[in-house]
Design a protein around this motif. Structure first.
Motif, PDB file in Angstrom:
ATOM      1  N   PRO A 276      46.834  43.335  32.995  1.00 31.06           N
ATOM      2  CA  PRO A 276      45.814  42.729  33.946  1.00 31.06           C
ATOM      3  C   PRO A 276      45.320  43.779  34.971  1.00 31.06           C
ATOM      4  O   PRO A 276      46.255  44.846  35.426  1.00 31.06           O
ATOM      5  N   GLY A 277      44.005  43.843  35.002  1.00 29.21           N
ATOM      6  CA  GLY A 277      43.258  44.762  36.091  1.00 29.21           C
ATOM      7  C   GLY A 277      42.891  45.795  35.204  1.00 29.21           C
ATOM      8  O   GLY A 277      41.720  46.567  35.665  1.00 29.21           O
TER       9      GLY A 277
ATOM     10  N   LYS B 191      33.444  38.572  38.708  1.00 28.47           N
ATOM     11  CA  LYS B 191      34.099  38.769  39.689  1.00 28.47           C
ATOM     12  C   LYS B 191      34.279  40.494  39.906  1.00 28.47           C
ATOM     13  O   LYS B 191      33.980  40.756  41.048  1.00 28.47           O
ATOM     14  N   GLU B 192      34.470  41.166  38.796  1.00 30.21           N
ATOM     15  CA  GLU B 192      34.671  42.503  38.969  1.00 30.21           C
ATOM     16  C   GLU B 192      33.447  43.223  39.064  1.00 30.21           C
ATOM     17  O   GLU B 192      32.401  42.738  38.601  1.00 30.21           O
TER      18      GLU B 192
ATOM     19  N   ASN C 220      36.164  37.061  32.773  1.00 30.68           N
ATOM     20  CA  ASN C 220      35.751  38.246  33.209  1.00 30.68           C
ATOM     21  C   ASN C 220      35.296  38.895  32.065  1.00 30.68           C
ATOM     22  O   ASN C 220      35.615  40.030  31.694  1.00 30.68           O
TER      23      ASN C 220
ATOM     24  N   GLU D  80      42.165  39.283  34.989  1.00 26.09           N
ATOM     25  CA  GLU D  80      41.971  40.537  36.091  1.00 26.09           C
ATOM     26  C   GLU D  80      41.173  41.491  35.215  1.00 26.09           C
ATOM     27  O   GLU D  80      41.692  41.808  34.221  1.00 26.09           O
TER      28      GLU D  80
END
Length: 453
Positions: free
Chosen positions: A101-102, A350-351, A153, A126
Motif C-alpha cells: 500500500p502506498g 485521491k493521490e 485509485n 493507498e
C-alpha cells in the motif's frame, strides 16, 4: 495436437529428454482458476462462502484451481467482484511483484486486466495504479475489470511507453511488464496461438520487448522494482531480453524469487554471454506444473537521487443540488479538491498525479457519476467500490433469492422498502449496483454492459 515442425525442433533442442513429457501434456485438459479479490474479502472469508470446490495454487496465496464445469462466471459473487477468473500460471507475475500500500505502480501491458486487478488489490486503496495498454479495443475489458474489482485509485491509459517517459521518468516504485509475446506457452489453449507463431515466430516480438523494457526502466524510480514476464518459451524473448536489460543498465540487478515444486530457473546457456545471474529468473513449464508456460524475471534499480513530482491541480467542482443531496447519504471519504469534472461526469483520484501531455487518458480515478438536469446518476463503478456501511440506503437480497439474478439481468423488482430514492443493491454484504425505489418497486440501474447473460 500437431506442432509446427520448426517449433518442434526448437523445443527438442531446449528440453532434450524432457520433450516427450511436454508433447504428451498437450493433449491434457487445460487448468482453470480464480483469484480472490482481497480488497473486498479475505481469503479465509471467501473460503467460508465459496460456492464450488477449490484447490490452492502453490505460487500465490489467493489463487485457486476450479473446475470449468462449475462455471464461476455464472455466479453473483463474480459480478460482485469477489474473484477474477484467471489461468493459474498467469497469476504468478502479479503475485511475485512485491507491491505494498502506498506504492506508485505501473502495469504497462495491462489488458484485459487480470494482473492489474491483483496489483490494485494489493494497494488497498493507498498509492496509485496506472494501467496501460496500446490497444483501445482491449482497454474496454481492462476498464470493466478494474471497475468491477472496486479499485478506486487507478489511472487507465492507452499509449506507448515512450510517450510516458517525458512526464513520468523515475515516477514508479513498481512496474509490471507482461510483454506481448509469441505465446508458445499457450499452445494448449487453441489453434490461434499456433497460427500466430507460424506467421510471426519470435523475432518481431523480441525486438518489441526490448523497446518496451528500455522505456519501462526509465519510468522506474531509483530503488524501484520491475517484473518482466511472458507466456512463451523462446530464449530470445526471455533470458536474452533480460540479458539485454542488464547489459544496457548497470544500475539494474536481478532479484531471487521463491521457487515452487516444478519450477525451473533461468538458463545462462541460452544467453549470448552465459551470465550466471540469469539463474534468478523463473521458468514455468506446463508439463511440470498445473498451469501453462510462463517466464518471470524480477529486477531492482540501484538506489539514487529521486525526482520530485508535483500533482496536477484541479478547479473546485461546482456541485448541483441533487449531487450534494446524494453525497449526504454516501459516506465514502472524498477530498473534493481532488475531484475533476468532464462534461458533468465526476472522477475522483485521491493521490496526486502529474499532468500528462501527449498521452491518451481513458480514466483518471474513480468515476463517481454524472450530474444531469434535475438529478445525479451515480455510476456503476462507484457502486462496485463502496462497502454497505458507506451508503445509508442499502438493499440486500439473499444469495438464493431469485431477485438477485433478476437484478443482474436488469429487471424491475418488487421490494418491501419504505424509503424511496436511490438505493445501493447487493447480495449479503457485497454491493452489485444501484436501483431507484418508488412505491415498492425498484427501477433497475444496473449497468446494461455488465448484464448477466
Amino acid at each position: 495436437m500437431k506442432l509446427p515442425v520448426e517449433f518442434e525442433k526448437k523445443m527438442k533442442n531446449l528440453l532434450g529428454e524432457d520433450f516427450a513429457a511436454y508433447e504428451q501434456h498437450l493433449d491434457d485438459p487445460a487448468y482453470y482458476g480464480i483469484r480472490v479479490n482481497t480488497l473486498k474479502i479475505s481469503v479465509k472469508e471467501f473460503l467460508d462462502i465459496c460456492p464450488f470446490p477449490v484447490t490452492p495454487v502453490p505460487w500465490t496465496e489467493n489463487g485457486f484451481y476450479v473446475r470449468r464445469e462449475d462455471k464461476p462466471s455464472k455466479h453473483p459473487y463474480y459480478h460482485a467482484g469477489l474473484y477474477y477468473i484467471q489461468e493459474p500460471s498467469a497469476m504468478a507475475p502479479a503475485a511475485y511483484l512485491p507491491v505494498v500500500p502506498g506504492d506508485r505502480v505501473l502495469d504497462l501491458c495491462a489488458a484485459p486486466g487480470g494482473k492489474s486487478t491483483e496489483l490494485g488489490s494489493k494497494l488497498k486503496g493507498e498509492g496509485i495504479l496506472v494501467s496501460n495498454d496500446v490497444s483501445i479495443s482491449r482497454t474496454k475489458a481492462l476498464i470493466r475489470n478494474l471497475e468491477m474489482f472496486g479499485i478506486r485509485n487507478s489511472v487507465i491509459l492507452c499509449t506507448e511507453a515512450k510517450h510516458m517517459v517525458p512526464s513520468l521518468t523515475g515516477f514508479f516504485d513498481k512496474i509490471l511488464v507482461d510483454a506481448p509475446c509469441s505465446g508458445e506457452g499457450m499452445f494448449r489453449k487453441g489453434n490461434n496461438e499456433i497460427k500466430n507463431w507460424e506467421q510471426k515466430g519470435s523475432e518481431p516480438y523480441a525486438r518489441l520487448q526490448r523497446e518496451i523494457v528500455d522505456d519501462a526502466v526509465k519510468l522506474l524510480k531509483p530503488g524501484g522494482m520491475m517484473l518482466y514476464s511472458t507466456c512463451t518459451f523462446s530464449p530470445e524473448e526471455n533470458e536474452q531480453v533480460i540479458e539485454h536489460l542488464l547489459t544496457e543498465n548497470e544500475d539494474l540487478s536481478l532479484v531471487s524469487m521463491k521457487m515452487c515444486d516444478g519450477f525451473d530457473c533461468g538458463h545462462p546457456e541460452w544467453t549470448l554471454t552465459g551470465r550466471e545471474d540469469i539463474k534468478k529468473c523463473i521458468r514455468l513449464w506446463p508439463h511440470r506444473i498445473k498451469g501453462e508456460g510462463h517466464f518471470l524475471a524480477l529486477l531492482q534499480k540501484a538506489p539514487g537521487k529521486e525526482t520530485s513530482f508535483s500533482g496536477e491541480k484541479y478547479p473546485r467542482v461546482k456541485l448541483t443540488r441533487e449531487t450534494e443531496a446524494f453525497f449526504k447519504d454516501c459516506h465514502m471519504d472524498i477530498d473534493w479538491n481532488r475531484v475533476q469534472e468532464f462534461q458533468g461526469k465526476l472522477f475522483y483520484l485521491k493521490e496526486e498525479f502529474p499532468k500528462l501531455s501527449g498521452v491518451r487518458i481513458l480514466r483518471k480515478g474513480l468515476f463517481l457519476g454524472e450530474m444531469k438536469k434535475g438529478r445525479f446518476e451515480p455510476s456503476q463503478p462507484l457502486a462496485a467500490a463502496l462497502y454497505p456501511e458507506e451508503y445509508d440506503k442499502y438493499i440486500s437480497f439473499e444469495l438464493e433469492d431469485e431477485r438477485t439474478i433478476r437484478y443482474l439481468k436488469c429487471e424491475t423488482l418488487n421490494a418491501d422498502v419504505e424509503t424511496e430514492g436511490i438505493h445501493l443493491i447487493g447480495t449479503g454484504r457485497f454491493p452489485l449496483g444501484w436501483g431507484k425505489v418508488k412505491k415498492g418497486r425498484i427501477k433497475n440501474k444496473y449497468a446494461s454492459s455488465w448484464r448477466w447473460m
